[in-house]
Design a protein around this motif. Structure first.
Motif, PDB file in Angstrom:
ATOM      1  N   VAL A 317       6.950  48.548  11.813  1.00  0.00           N
ATOM      2  CA  VAL A 317       6.074  49.693  12.033  1.00  0.00           C
ATOM      3  C   VAL A 317       6.436  50.780  11.028  1.00  0.00           C
ATOM      4  CG1 VAL A 317       5.734  49.153  14.467  1.00  0.00           C
ATOM      5  CG2 VAL A 317       7.604  50.676  13.784  1.00  0.00           C
ATOM      6  N   PRO A 318       5.525  51.729  10.768  1.00  0.00           N
ATOM      7  CA  PRO A 318       5.805  52.759   9.762  1.00  0.00           C
ATOM      8  C   PRO A 318       7.081  53.544  10.010  1.00  0.00           C
ATOM      9  CG  PRO A 318       3.465  52.734  10.268  1.00  0.00           C
ATOM     10  CD  PRO A 318       4.122  51.798  11.238  1.00  0.00           C
ATOM     11  N   THR A 319       7.439  53.800  11.280  1.00  0.00           N
ATOM     12  CA  THR A 319       8.661  54.566  11.524  1.00  0.00           C
ATOM     13  C   THR A 319       9.901  53.804  11.070  1.00  0.00           C
ATOM     14  OG1 THR A 319       8.671  53.723  13.789  1.00  0.00           O
ATOM     15  CG2 THR A 319       7.714  55.898  13.441  1.00  0.00           C
ATOM     16  N   VAL A 320       9.884  52.499  11.214  1.00  0.00           N
ATOM     17  CA  VAL A 320      11.008  51.694  10.731  1.00  0.00           C
ATOM     18  C   VAL A 320      11.011  51.672   9.210  1.00  0.00           C
ATOM     19  CG1 VAL A 320      11.980  49.374  10.630  1.00  0.00           C
ATOM     20  CG2 VAL A 320      11.200  50.305  12.811  1.00  0.00           C
ATOM     21  N   GLY A 343       1.871  47.898  10.806  1.00  0.00           N
ATOM     22  CA  GLY A 343       0.785  48.118  11.758  1.00  0.00           C
ATOM     23  C   GLY A 343       1.259  49.092  12.815  1.00  0.00           C
ATOM     24  N   ALA A 344       0.515  49.188  13.931  1.00  0.00           N
ATOM     25  CA  ALA A 344       0.837  50.036  15.094  1.00  0.00           C
ATOM     26  C   ALA A 344       0.446  51.488  14.888  1.00  0.00           C
ATOM     27  CB  ALA A 344       2.305  49.941  15.495  1.00  0.00           C
ATOM     28  N   ALA A 345       0.502  51.977  13.668  1.00  0.00           N
ATOM     29  CA  ALA A 345       0.095  53.347  13.373  1.00  0.00           C
ATOM     30  C   ALA A 345      -0.345  53.391  11.919  1.00  0.00           C
ATOM     31  CB  ALA A 345       1.240  54.330  13.611  1.00  0.00           C
ATOM     32  N   VAL A 346      -1.205  54.345  11.609  1.00  0.00           N
ATOM     33  CA  VAL A 346      -1.691  54.465  10.237  1.00  0.00           C
ATOM     34  C   VAL A 346      -0.539  54.871   9.329  1.00  0.00           C
ATOM     35  CG1 VAL A 346      -3.288  55.682   8.712  1.00  0.00           C
ATOM     36  CG2 VAL A 346      -4.019  55.036  11.017  1.00  0.00           C
ATOM     37  N   LEU A 347      -0.446  54.220   8.214  1.00  0.00           N
ATOM     38  CA  LEU A 347       0.636  54.458   7.258  1.00  0.00           C
ATOM     39  C   LEU A 347       0.374  55.741   6.481  1.00  0.00           C
ATOM     40  CD1 LEU A 347       3.207  53.207   5.883  1.00  0.00           C
ATOM     41  CD2 LEU A 347       1.622  52.173   4.245  1.00  0.00           C
ATOM     42  N   ALA A 348       1.379  56.613   6.422  1.00  0.00           N
ATOM     43  CA  ALA A 348       1.255  57.835   5.635  1.00  0.00           C
ATOM     44  C   ALA A 348       1.262  57.495   4.148  1.00  0.00           C
ATOM     45  CB  ALA A 348       2.405  58.786   5.955  1.00  0.00           C
ATOM     46  N   PRO A 349       0.349  58.078   3.365  1.00  0.00           N
ATOM     47  CA  PRO A 349       0.320  57.778   1.927  1.00  0.00           C
ATOM     48  C   PRO A 349       1.644  58.060   1.241  1.00  0.00           C
ATOM     49  CG  PRO A 349      -1.669  58.951   2.585  1.00  0.00           C
ATOM     50  CD  PRO A 349      -0.745  58.974   3.764  1.00  0.00           C
ATOM     51  N   ILE A 475       1.764  58.693  19.425  1.00  0.00           N
ATOM     52  CA  ILE A 475       2.377  57.410  19.067  1.00  0.00           C
ATOM     53  C   ILE A 475       3.792  57.655  18.571  1.00  0.00           C
ATOM     54  CG2 ILE A 475       2.225  55.364  17.626  1.00  0.00           C
ATOM     55  CD1 ILE A 475      -0.743  55.610  17.671  1.00  0.00           C
ATOM     56  N   ARG A 476       4.745  57.280  19.406  1.00  0.00           N
ATOM     57  CA  ARG A 476       6.161  57.469  19.089  1.00  0.00           C
ATOM     58  C   ARG A 476       6.786  56.110  18.813  1.00  0.00           C
ATOM     59  NH1 ARG A 476      10.752  60.640  22.755  1.00  0.00           N
ATOM     60  NH2 ARG A 476      12.494  60.246  21.338  1.00  0.00           N
ATOM     61  N   SER A 477       7.126  55.865  17.559  1.00  0.00           N
ATOM     62  CA  SER A 477       7.740  54.584  17.151  1.00  0.00           C
ATOM     63  C   SER A 477       6.918  53.390  17.617  1.00  0.00           C
ATOM     64  CB  SER A 477       9.170  54.484  17.700  1.00  0.00           C
ATOM     65  OG  SER A 477       9.975  55.492  17.154  1.00  0.00           O
ATOM     66  N   GLY A 478       5.599  53.505  17.495  1.00  0.00           N
ATOM     67  CA  GLY A 478       4.725  52.403  17.859  1.00  0.00           C
ATOM     68  C   GLY A 478       4.363  52.341  19.323  1.00  0.00           C
ATOM     69  N   HIS A 479       4.958  53.202  20.155  1.00  0.00           N
ATOM     70  CA  HIS A 479       4.635  53.238  21.576  1.00  0.00           C
ATOM     71  C   HIS A 479       3.585  54.319  21.839  1.00  0.00           C
ATOM     72  CE1 HIS A 479       7.682  50.429  22.877  1.00  0.00           C
ATOM     73  NE2 HIS A 479       8.585  51.069  22.162  1.00  0.00           N
ATOM     74  N   ASN A 480       2.580  53.982  22.634  1.00  0.00           N
ATOM     75  CA  ASN A 480       1.549  54.949  22.989  1.00  0.00           C
ATOM     76  C   ASN A 480       1.990  55.777  24.190  1.00  0.00           C
ATOM     77  OD1 ASN A 480      -0.009  53.888  20.990  1.00  0.00           O
ATOM     78  ND2 ASN A 480      -1.295  52.663  22.334  1.00  0.00           N
ATOM     79  N   ALA A 504       4.082  66.026  17.606  1.00  0.00           N
ATOM     80  CA  ALA A 504       4.643  66.767  16.478  1.00  0.00           C
ATOM     81  C   ALA A 504       5.186  65.769  15.471  1.00  0.00           C
ATOM     82  CB  ALA A 504       5.755  67.698  16.944  1.00  0.00           C
ATOM     83  N   PRO A 505       4.974  65.976  14.185  1.00  0.00           N
ATOM     84  CA  PRO A 505       5.444  64.994  13.194  1.00  0.00           C
ATOM     85  C   PRO A 505       6.954  64.885  13.204  1.00  0.00           C
ATOM     86  CG  PRO A 505       4.744  67.026  12.122  1.00  0.00           C
ATOM     87  CD  PRO A 505       4.338  67.145  13.557  1.00  0.00           C
ATOM     88  N   ASP A 506       7.438  63.641  13.043  1.00  0.00           N
ATOM     89  CA  ASP A 506       8.868  63.390  13.010  1.00  0.00           C
ATOM     90  C   ASP A 506       9.153  62.336  11.958  1.00  0.00           C
ATOM     91  OD1 ASP A 506      11.613  63.643  14.471  1.00  0.00           O
ATOM     92  OD2 ASP A 506      11.263  61.490  14.333  1.00  0.00           O
ATOM     93  N   ALA A 507      10.193  62.545  11.167  1.00  0.00           N
ATOM     94  CA  ALA A 507      10.483  61.649  10.047  1.00  0.00           C
ATOM     95  C   ALA A 507      10.829  60.244  10.515  1.00  0.00           C
ATOM     96  CB  ALA A 507      11.631  62.225   9.214  1.00  0.00           C
ATOM     97  N   TYR A 508      11.429  60.097  11.691  1.00  0.00           N
ATOM     98  CA  TYR A 508      11.834  58.765  12.146  1.00  0.00           C
ATOM     99  C   TYR A 508      10.825  58.160  13.116  1.00  0.00           C
ATOM    100  CZ  TYR A 508      14.440  54.947  14.203  1.00  0.00           C
ATOM    101  OH  TYR A 508      14.803  53.704  14.641  1.00  0.00           O
ATOM    102  N   ALA A 509      10.413  58.932  14.124  1.00  0.00           N
ATOM    103  CA  ALA A 509       9.567  58.379  15.189  1.00  0.00           C
ATOM    104  C   ALA A 509       8.083  58.464  14.883  1.00  0.00           C
ATOM    105  CB  ALA A 509       9.856  59.089  16.503  1.00  0.00           C
TER     106      ALA A 509
END
Length: 644
Positions: A317-320, A343-349, A475-480, A504-509
């Motif tokens: 997932v993007p957070t990983v 997958g699981a969340a839209v990837l940040a450019p 969506i926190r680390s792929g969890h809704n 709120a945006p978070d660099a990891y989650a």
């Protein structure tokens, strides 16, 4: 019993929508003849018998010997598990609940459970109350659980559950890997040793003689996130088999491949597109410890593990991916990786660009959902799309974009390519509905299309591009996370007038839940008091808000609804301000010349450095600020002028 057939194999490389249509030239009934996941496993074992199927890492040290099971050993274990469940009274319509971490035995529970009855993977982060409700709804007869509390307190939780679920006849204890013999001691009545009981069963056939039909239900997956009221989605064997076949066709998987599957196996992504597809085609799947990619040591050693086990694909997932982007290669050889997907969340450019710059890996996005047996669209290897492009539809599936109705749902108005609307699907892997018919009715349009709730558009190459979600899930680390649960919890406080939870945006989650609130006239309450109150009334730890901010007026739309985009922008500004303050640290700046943070829904986060103050600022301040903001999954910039 039908004779073994060839395993799944890619027909040819898929690189365009024309290639997908070429696959469809063969009738579906001829292209996919496998009737069940059990038959799929038999075919794979016949083709790849001694080849490694599953490789379990005891720890994150690349030098520690792993535990390996061949395809033949996996099938033998599936037979034993199914036969054990059969002797315990499990039939084709009975549910087998599973409460396990990442481990080899999970695959026995999954595929043996589907061969005997209906498997029900459970999220161990759910409260006892929700797990009991799910197991009661499914009518679970057997619970297969991990015999240790080292992973989310699973064994204690399992012992509590067995007394609260009517009809739950047996609890089977899975011994942790490398546990000493007899270490568990004497088990209570009604509790059995999974390994010992399984070993006593035949390993070469299903003693039930069951003939599994494609429309038979294989699994119940709960959806609805880690909060709210989870719903049980029914998957047929046909849907799961089709997902595996389609993934193999579009991704070109085969026995030459190795993959690291760090997705949890209570989640549809880890079970179907990641596991079943790989096992259907002879891929070796590496399980990175019981904690999977939640294991910080696995993340820290990830590139060394890649060098050791030579995976040909990377999926996370993007957070990983964001966490991995912070792990230097330090000379590790990762040249084996030919395909990177998320997958699981839209990837940040910004993250996509950073990953490609650091590791030379283009990140291919896909779209999956529980209601489509884990996969809906795929970006194949060799197809490079911009961030947000989730790829091509599956063969034999149909995809539509429709305008939203006044309530934000799907209308009947089709939109042409390039226009944004809600994404609808019809496909062979669409689920068989929820256990509750009322939930099923809400999932489909009146003419039978699956309404995804995702917003997107189709580009000129027939690829789906996502732009957002029709629902305001966090969506926190792929969890809704359902914001309503948080809002209901805080709204019960007597001082609260209105409240709204956003991510709120978070660099990891990716996102963390935060809440904004207005107070009733004359009422008083501190933000710390409100935060403690809200956290105390939210069951699941990942869903408890990280902050509560009291504001004087709640932003509203013209029709009186709370306008959450403005709150998300406010939350992003708060996060950015904290990062800016940390970056500035104890630097001495001229009075009134501290960097100012501004955030809005269109421009993202902007940090303004005051003009004329350069002499009072260190020469690398702009670089410091840019570096501090770079990990955030939102658009950020640092400029040298004040806002207009």
């Amino acid at each position: 019993m039908r004779p073994a057939a060839p395993p799944f194999a890619a027909s040819f490389p898929v690189r365009s929508l024309a290639d997908v249509r070429r696959l469809e030239q063969v009738p579906l009934a001829e292209a996919v003849t496998v009737r069940s996941t059990y038959e799929l496993m038999r075919n794979a074992a016949a083709a790849f018998g001694p080849k490694p199927a599953l490789t379990f890492l005891r720890d994150a040290n690349p030098d520690t010997p792993p535990i390996r099971w061949s395809y033949a050993e996996l099938l033998a274990g599936i037979h034993q598990t199914a036969n054990l469940l059969h002797t315990l009274g499990v039939g084709p319509t009975d549910a087998v609940a599973v409460l396990l971490p990442g481990c080899l035995d999970y695959h026995l529970a999954l595929w043996g459970g589907e061969a005997a009855g209906i498997v029900q993977p459970l999220n161990p982060l759910l409260t006892d109350e929700k797990l009991v409700a799910l197991m009661r709804a499914a009518g679970a007869k057997v619970l297969i659980a991990y015999g240790s509390d080292d992973e989310s307190g699973m064994w204690s939780k399992a012992l509590r559950l067995r007394t609260q679920v009517p009809g739950l006849a047996t609890l089977l204890r899975v011994a942790p890997h490398d546990e000493a013999p007899d270490a568990a001691g004497e088990l209570p009545a009604g509790v059995g040793d999974f390994g010992a009981l399984r070993a006593a069963q035949p390993d070469d056939r299903l003693v039930s003689g069951r003939d599994i039909a494609p429309e038979d239900i294989a699994a119940y997956f709960h959806t609805g996130g880690t909060t709210g009221a989870p719903k049980l989605a029914r998957h047929s064997h046909r849907a799961q088999v089709f997902t595996a076949w389609a993934c193999v066709q579009l991704q070109g998987q085969g026995p030459q491949d190795v993959t690291i599957n760090g997705y949890p196996l209570f989640h549809v992504a880890g079970v179907l597109p990641a596991s079943l597809a790989a096992l259907s085609a002879g891929v070796e799947t590496v399980i990175p410890t019981t904690a999977l990619l939640r294991n910080r040591e696995v993340i820290a050693n990830y590139w060394r593990l890649v060098e050791k086990y030579r995976p040909t694909s990377l999926s996370a997932v993007p957070t990983v991916l964001a966490a991995l982007a912070n792990v230097p290669l330090d000379g590790a050889d990762i040249s084996s990786i030919r395909y990177c997907r998320t997958g699981a969340a839209v990837l940040a450019p910004e993250l996509a660009a950073r990953f490609e710059r650091l590791f030379g890996l283009h990140v291919h996005e896909s779209l999956g959902m529980t209601e489509m047996a884990g996969i809906s669209t795929i970006t194949p290897p060799g197809v490079h799309g911009p961030a947000g492009c989730v790829g091509l539809p599956l063969p034999y599936s149909q995809m539509r974009i429709v305008a939203l109705d006044a309530q934000g749902g799907a209308s009947e108005q089709d939109l042409p390519p390039g226009e944004h609307g809600m994404v609808l699907f019809k496909s062979p892997n669409v689920f068989s509905g929820f256990l509750d018919p009322a939930d099923t009715a809400k999932a489909f349009t009146g003419d039978g299309w699956l309404a995804t709730g995702d917003l997107g558009w189709i580009d000129g190459e027939g690829r789906l591009n996502l732009t957002g979600r029709s629902k305001d899930l966090i969506i926190r680390s792929g969890h809704n996370i359902d914001p309503k649960v948080i809002e209901d919890a805080l709204g019960a406080h007597p001082a609260v007038q209105l409240c709204a939870a956003v991510g709120a945006p978070d660099a990891y989650a990716g996102e963390l839940p935060v809440v904004f609130a207005t107070l009733r006239p004359g009422a008083q309450a501190s933000e710390a008091e409100l935060l403690a109150f809200a956290a105390g009334n939210v069951d699941e730890a990942p869903s408890r808000p990280k902050s509560v901010t009291v504001i004087t007026q709640m932003p509203m739309t013209n029709v009186g609804k709370i306008y959450k985009p403005e709150l998300r922008a406010l939350a992003a500004g708060q996060v950015a301000q904290a990062l800016v303050d940390k970056a500035v640290g104890d630097l001495t700046l001229a009075p009134g010349h501290a960097p100012r943070v501004h955030s809005d829904e269109q421009q993202g986060v902007t940090v303004y450095m005051m003009p004329g103050a350069q002499a009072a600022q260190p020469p690398d301040l702009q670089q410091r600020l840019e570096a501090a903001l770079a990990p955030l999954p939102v658009k950020t910039r640092v400029v040298l002028q004040t806002p207009a």
